[in-house]
Design an enzyme around this catalytic site. Sequence first.
Site, mmCIF file in Angstrom:
data_model
loop_
_atom_site.group_PDB
_atom_site.id
_atom_site.type_symbol
_atom_site.label_atom_id
_atom_site.label_comp_id
_atom_site.label_asym_id
_atom_site.label_seq_id
_atom_site.Cartn_x
_atom_site.Cartn_y
_atom_site.Cartn_z
ATOM 1 N N LYS A 121 2.692 -15.844 3.043
ATOM 2 C CA LYS A 121 2.256 -16.685 2.233
ATOM 3 C C LYS A 121 4.207 -17.040 1.731
ATOM 4 C CE LYS A 121 0.584 -18.732 -1.198
ATOM 5 N NZ LYS A 121 0.718 -20.291 -1.242
ATOM 6 N N ASP A 168 -3.289 -18.278 2.414
ATOM 7 C CA ASP A 168 -4.397 -19.290 1.401
ATOM 8 C C ASP A 168 -5.505 -20.798 2.808
ATOM 9 O OD1 ASP A 168 -1.602 -20.188 1.963
ATOM 10 O OD2 ASP A 168 -2.000 -21.195 -0.197
ATOM 11 N N ASP A 189 -6.061 -6.710 4.910
ATOM 12 C CA ASP A 189 -7.579 -5.980 4.213
ATOM 13 C C ASP A 189 -8.521 -7.059 3.731
ATOM 14 O OD1 ASP A 189 -9.253 -4.329 2.691
ATOM 15 O OD2 ASP A 189 -7.419 -4.208 1.644
ATOM 16 N N ASP A 249 -12.658 -8.573 5.363
ATOM 17 C CA ASP A 249 -13.977 -8.463 4.404
ATOM 18 C C ASP A 249 -14.353 -10.510 5.125
ATOM 19 O OD1 ASP A 249 -13.675 -5.815 4.153
ATOM 20 O OD2 ASP A 249 -14.282 -6.752 1.995
ATOM 21 N N TYR A 301 0.571 -1.256 -0.039
ATOM 22 C CA TYR A 301 -0.252 0.119 0.151
ATOM 23 C C TYR A 301 0.204 1.248 0.263
ATOM 24 C CZ TYR A 301 -4.235 -3.137 0.691
ATOM 25 O OH TYR A 301 -5.163 -4.398 0.581
#
Length: 362
Positions: free
Chosen positions: A198, A231, A255, A259, A141
């Site tokens: 990851k 994942d 982020d 959600d 970001y």
Amino acid sequence: MLPYLPVTTKKRIAVIPGDGIGQEVIPQAVKVIQAAGAPVELTNFDWGAERYLRDATTVPPNGFADLQRNFDAVLVGAFGDPRVATNIHAKEILLGMRFKMDLYANVRPVFLLDASLCPLKGMQPMDIDFVVIRENTEGVYGDLGGVFKQGTADEIAIQEDVNTRKGVERVIRFAFEYAKKNKKRDGSARNRVLMCDKSNAMTHAGGLWQRTFTEVACEFPQIETSHMYVDALCMQMVRDPRCFDVIVTNNMFGDIITDLAAGLQGGLGMAASGNIHPGKTSMFEPVHGSAPPLVGKNLANPIGAILTAAMMLAHLGLSREAEKIEKAVLEAVQQKQTTADVAGTLGTKEAGEWIANAVSKS
Ligand SMILES: NC(=O)c1ccc[n+]([C@@H]2O[C@H](COP(=O)([O-])OP(=O)(O)OC[C@H]3O[C@@H](n4cnc5c(N)ncnc54)[C@H](O)[C@@H]3O)[C@@H](O)[C@H]2O)c1
């Protein structure tokens, strides 16, 4: 030089409703704060698309310094407006606050208020009660990178993922401290921290997160630690969210997974968050965006904004007022005195008023 505002015993809150449904849900949160009798002084700011379209201002000169110097906390709605295609105002205001005020820990509590809100079968309220701590000032970001040969068949776009030892270490330590200091909603200890990355594919950044997590964990021997690839974590979050307690992760994974987590608690209209730097002016905002299709229809769920206000009050030491608000939200959900996204029939304003009334009676 910016003037210092006069000293007051009340907590000073800057209120920035922003764009879209931010303009509809934040007034409801404000109403509820007032109904709780919280000793606060609220100052409204007009930062957002409307102001940007009027005079090209995103953040006025010294805007962030004003927030840091003269306010104890900032309550924000959302940013994003179809009339500003570049989204420049949202980037400068929202990411500006996070980056320039150095609000490095994005805290997103995920809890289920009523079984009927969860899309997973058999989940009871106490089954879902975890917190995601998202790194908030680095990662992808930071807008580092560029585009080469734009518009041609050879176009190259590079988006850098920045991870500093300082940034990673402080957010991981924040997660451990959070686990140490905060209890679960049923009163039991929060004593497990899981780091999500990851690192099997993104070895350089992942390696830094892995090493730092192991080192910081040694300072907190009472806290159980674990790790998951992002994942696998997504799969587990819908298979059995009961296994989570405190999750710490980078900016982008945080982020995305929050959600998904909001989906477990009834959708984006239910989720609250805080952007925190301990000891500095912090900013609180619902997880959702400006939801353009809902704007002006009195349909947006104000609960995410109201729970965000409660989170802000608790952060400011006004726990009694925060508890009153959370209790009233729970009653609203149980009695379906809510907007349609969470099975009610009320509009935004009416749902806010119902909660404000319940708060003032408590
Ligand atoms: N923090 C922020 O300010 C923030 C966060 C996310 C998106 N955005 C911006 O918001 C705009 C819309 O983005 P988006 O559609 O991806 O995300 P969004 O959160 O605005 O909406 C996603 C979905 O959730 C629903 N929803 C969101 N809030 C709701 C509420 N309070 N009650 C009921 N339903 C609700 C929407 O109707 C939509 O279906 C874009 O400009 C985006 O950049 C801003």
